[in-house]
Motif scaffolding. Structure first.
Motif, short mmCIF file in Angstrom:
data_model
loop_
_atom_site.label_atom_id
_atom_site.label_comp_id
_atom_site.label_asym_id
_atom_site.label_seq_id
_atom_site.Cartn_x
_atom_site.Cartn_y
_atom_site.Cartn_z
N SER A 297 74.41 60.69 28.53
CA SER A 297 74.43 61.20 29.80
C SER A 297 75.54 62.40 29.49
CB SER A 297 75.63 59.49 29.93
OG SER A 297 76.47 59.98 29.38
N ARG A 298 76.14 62.44 30.83
CA ARG A 298 76.46 64.15 31.18
C ARG A 298 77.63 64.22 30.05
NH1 ARG A 298 75.56 67.97 33.95
NH2 ARG A 298 77.04 69.90 34.64
N GLU B 197 78.44 62.37 28.08
CA GLU B 197 77.58 62.60 26.31
C GLU B 197 77.65 63.28 25.85
OE1 GLU B 197 75.94 57.41 25.19
OE2 GLU B 197 74.82 59.71 26.19
#
Length: 153
Positions: free
Chosen positions: A98-99, A101
């Protein structure tokens, strides 16, 4: 033929990691070129598609790798095909994050990225390279002398 130039600034600014595809991949010879130093100069973390042991080779020059962020076991794989499969899996795993992460990883790698930049431009790396050149020259000189003795010259 832009491999020796620092370029792709816009693409790098939008990327988390620089995947280096070194000149030499197959075989057992560690051979690092300017390609590996590009992400260091661009202040990016990197994944290295090169012969097994190349990350250890980079560490021997004082550079930090990113084993505390992602799995670098690919570098120990001596089977060239399996190593590429592991590299592909790693890149796929990073792509699937994800962004949030990815931003977390970006923050986490900054100390190593800054260390690598300082190491590259600092004197320690240059000193190591200079010692290597001196050793190579001494070997050449010794080999040259042996050749002349054994050939009767």
């Amino acid at each position: 033929m832009h491999s020796c130039w620092l370029s792709l600034f816009d693409q790098c600014a939008e990327s988390l990691v620089y995947v280096v595809t070194e000149t030499v991949y197959f075989g057992r010879r560690n051979h690092i070129t300017e390609k590996t130093f590009k992400p260091i100069c661009l202040q990016m973390p990197w994944i290295l598609a090169a012969p097994a042991g190349s990350l250890d080779y980079m560490r021997s020059y004082g550079f930090r790798t990113f084993h505390d962020v992602w799995d670098e076991s690919y570098d120990q794989e001596i089977d060239d095909v399996v190593r590429m499969e592991k590299l592909s899996k790693l890149i796929g795993d990073l792509h699937g994050l994800s962004r949030a992460e990815l931003q977390q990883i970006h923050q986490h790698v900054q100390p190593a990225v800054q260390h690598n930049l300082q190491n590259f431009y600092g004197t320690a790396f240059g000193d190591i390279l200079w010692r290597e050149i001196q050793i190579m020259l001494e070997h050449l000189h010794t080999d040259h002398k042996k050749h002349h003795v054994t050939s009767g010259i």
